[in-house]
Design a protein around this motif. Structure first.
Motif, PDB file in Angstrom:
ATOM      1  N   ASN A 236     -13.529 -12.505   7.049  1.00  0.00           N
ATOM      2  CA  ASN A 236     -12.627 -11.549   7.684  1.00  0.00           C
ATOM      3  C   ASN A 236     -11.519 -11.066   6.758  1.00  0.00           C
ATOM      4  O   ASN A 236     -10.664 -10.284   7.174  1.00  0.00           O
ATOM      5  CB  ASN A 236     -11.993 -12.138   8.951  1.00  0.00           C
ATOM      6  N   ARG A 237     -11.545 -11.539   5.511  1.00  0.00           N
ATOM      7  CA  ARG A 237     -10.588 -10.997   4.525  1.00  0.00           C
ATOM      8  C   ARG A 237     -11.153  -9.686   3.997  1.00  0.00           C
ATOM      9  O   ARG A 237     -12.307  -9.627   3.567  1.00  0.00           O
ATOM     10  CB  ARG A 237     -10.380 -11.982   3.364  1.00  0.00           C
ATOM     11  N   LEU A 238     -10.361  -8.620   4.020  1.00  0.00           N
ATOM     12  CA  LEU A 238     -10.820  -7.335   3.511  1.00  0.00           C
ATOM     13  C   LEU A 238     -11.081  -7.463   2.016  1.00  0.00           C
ATOM     14  O   LEU A 238     -10.154  -7.694   1.228  1.00  0.00           O
ATOM     15  CB  LEU A 238      -9.780  -6.248   3.807  1.00  0.00           C
ATOM     16  N   GLN A 239     -12.322  -7.303   1.638  1.00  0.00           N
ATOM     17  CA  GLN A 239     -12.760  -7.665   0.301  1.00  0.00           C
ATOM     18  C   GLN A 239     -12.244  -6.735  -0.797  1.00  0.00           C
ATOM     19  O   GLN A 239     -12.233  -7.109  -1.974  1.00  0.00           O
ATOM     20  CB  GLN A 239     -14.289  -7.709   0.260  1.00  0.00           C
ATOM     21  N   ARG A 240     -11.814  -5.550  -0.436  1.00  0.00           N
ATOM     22  CA  ARG A 240     -11.318  -4.614  -1.454  1.00  0.00           C
ATOM     23  C   ARG A 240      -9.809  -4.398  -1.343  1.00  0.00           C
ATOM     24  O   ARG A 240      -9.278  -3.435  -1.902  1.00  0.00           O
ATOM     25  CB  ARG A 240     -12.053  -3.283  -1.339  1.00  0.00           C
ATOM     26  N   ALA A 241      -9.113  -5.294  -0.655  1.00  0.00           N
ATOM     27  CA  ALA A 241      -7.647  -5.237  -0.567  1.00  0.00           C
ATOM     28  C   ALA A 241      -7.082  -6.328  -1.464  1.00  0.00           C
ATOM     29  O   ALA A 241      -7.077  -7.506  -1.102  1.00  0.00           O
ATOM     30  CB  ALA A 241      -7.188  -5.431   0.876  1.00  0.00           C
ATOM     31  N   ASN A 242      -6.633  -5.952  -2.645  1.00  0.00           N
ATOM     32  CA  ASN A 242      -6.220  -6.940  -3.637  1.00  0.00           C
ATOM     33  C   ASN A 242      -4.755  -6.839  -4.049  1.00  0.00           C
ATOM     34  O   ASN A 242      -4.275  -7.660  -4.829  1.00  0.00           O
ATOM     35  CB  ASN A 242      -7.103  -6.810  -4.878  1.00  0.00           C
ATOM     36  N   SER A 243      -4.048  -5.817  -3.547  1.00  0.00           N
ATOM     37  CA  SER A 243      -2.630  -5.677  -3.862  1.00  0.00           C
ATOM     38  C   SER A 243      -2.010  -4.694  -2.880  1.00  0.00           C
ATOM     39  O   SER A 243      -2.718  -4.041  -2.105  1.00  0.00           O
ATOM     40  CB  SER A 243      -2.430  -5.162  -5.301  1.00  0.00           C
ATOM     41  N   PHE A 244      -0.681  -4.559  -2.944  1.00  0.00           N
ATOM     42  CA  PHE A 244      -0.009  -3.622  -2.042  1.00  0.00           C
ATOM     43  C   PHE A 244      -0.409  -2.188  -2.349  1.00  0.00           C
ATOM     44  O   PHE A 244      -0.263  -1.304  -1.503  1.00  0.00           O
ATOM     45  CB  PHE A 244       1.511  -3.778  -2.131  1.00  0.00           C
ATOM     46  N   ARG A 245      -0.932  -1.950  -3.530  1.00  0.00           N
ATOM     47  CA  ARG A 245      -1.395  -0.604  -3.868  1.00  0.00           C
ATOM     48  C   ARG A 245      -2.512  -0.166  -2.919  1.00  0.00           C
ATOM     49  O   ARG A 245      -2.602   1.005  -2.544  1.00  0.00           O
ATOM     50  CB  ARG A 245      -1.889  -0.570  -5.315  1.00  0.00           C
TER      51      ARG A 245
END
Length: 396
Positions: A236-245
């Motif tokens: 359930n972790r969004l796999q392409r969300a890696n920073s506040f950007r």
């Protein structure tokens, strides 16, 4: 011989920007407009006064097949940004609260999953959200962090094997009291970066509580959320969300939607004031015949028209894929500022009647304050634009 279908022209669309839509898209918009007139406008004041959301509308919105318009393969018609904008305008024109519900679900929640989720996650969640079988929310703002959340979230995430443990608090989260899926943004304790997690309703450790006492967007069910050892699986972790950007990329798209909805709010205010001025008599004649009232009406119409021109061009930039943060920021800042002036002038045209819900304008006047502030205050958006044009940051 091909015939051209006749479409309604809104009083507030003085330059007829709606004609820029294709005939198919105008048909979709008119279908939505008819639903709003029949189902939303008659009950908006009642639910606003009670601070309740009209849940019975969800089935009707589902039947319009518009929630997945901006995403490939999720609706009968893949819409342009221009159509998406006009839908936000139209719903905001009927009821800014319902438009906020719609924008949170289709823009912030679905947009986060579409842009930041893996293909498997998109296939798992988006079709049901497009059908509105599952409603989404977006949890970024915190009790001690609004405009400055990019500097560091207090909500944390730590990994334990195939599970993430979320701890912290979120504030002002629309739809969160009843949403099936809430996109929660948290700071990874290991690397310090912001990551996104889809928290499903009734997950242990996830506690939303409705915010009471609001004087704007009262039908929107905002919640304070406490995350206390909330355990979320890695899947359930969004796999392409890696920073506040990545978070900002979602906000860049939805900030333009807020501008469109704000045009709808001020267009409704103008149209209400115009109709009232024609029927309200003082000193033996309609107040529409007085110069000062006509000055107010012309100022309001100018605000609506120039704001609509701004968001129409923004939609074009988005459809071309060349929009930047500063484009959405300028639109949101300018449009909501003009909206604030417009609803105030409209309320003034109504005189004392302007504070009565029965005349509708009081609701738009109050709701405008929330639109003015959320998804980036005027000051923050001005600084985003200022940084872009000077090349120098004035953020502290």
């Amino acid at each position: 011989m091909t015939t051209t279908r006749e479409f309604e022209t809104l009083t507030g669309d003085f330059y007829q920007f709606e004609n820029l839509l294709s005939e198919t898209e105008r048909g979709i918009l008119e279908r939505v407009r008819a639903f709003l007139r029949a189902e939303v406008e008659p009950i908006a004041n009642e639910y606003w006064a009670r601070a309740e959301f009209p849940f019975q509308l969800i089935d009707g919105i589902r039947g319009l097949d518009i929630a997945g318009l901006m995403y490939d393969g999720l609706a009968a018609h893949r819409g342009s940004r221009l159509l998406s904008g006009f839908l936000a305008l139209e719903i905001g024109r009927a009821d800014p609260s319902v438009n906020t519900f719609y924008g949170v679900h289709t823009g912030l929640a679905m947009g986060s999953i579409d842009r930041c989720g893996s293909e498997e996650q998109r296939e798992r969640w988006l079709p049901g959200m497009a059908r509105m079988d599952r409603i989404g929310a977006f949890a970024l703002t915190e009790p001690h962090g609004g405009s400055d959340v990019s500097g560091g979230l207090e909500t944390t995430a730590r990994r334990e094997g195939d599970t993430w443990v979320l701890d912290g608090e979120k504030k002002w989260i629309g739809n969160a009291t009843f949403a099936d899926l809430v996109v929660v943004w948290a700071r990874d304790l290991e690397d310090g970066h912001v990551k996104g997690f889809v928290v499903e309703r009734d997950t242990p450790g996830f506690h939303p509580v409705k915010i009471e006492g609001k004087v704007a967007l009262r039908s929107v069910q905002n919640a304070d959320i406490t995350l206390d050892g909330c355990r979320v699986p890695e899947r359930n972790r969004l796999q392409r969300a890696n920073s506040f950007r990545d978070t900002s990329d979602v906000l860049r798209q939805t900030r333009g939607g807020v501008a469109w909805g704000s045009v709808g709010c001020m267009m409704a205010a103008y149209e209400l004031a115009l109709a009232y001025a024609k029927e309200r008599e003082q000193f033996g004649r309609p107040i529409a015949k007085f110069q000062l009232v006509q000055d107010h009406l012309a100022t309001m119409l100018g605000n609506v028209t120039s704001s609509l021109a701004l968001v129409v061009r923004l939609a074009g930039l988005q459809d071309e894929g060349i929009d930047l943060d500063e484009h959405s920021a300028l639109a949101k800042s300018v449009v909501t500022t003009r909206m604030r002036e417009t609803v105030a002038l409209a309320r003034e045209v109504f005189g004392g009647n302007g504070i009565l819900l029965e005349h509708d304008i009081a609701r738009y006047f109050a709701d405008a304050e929330a639109l003015y502030s959320y998804e980036g205050t005027r000051e923050i958006n001005q600084l985003i634009v200022g940084r872009a044009v000077t090349g120098m940051s004035a953020f502290v």
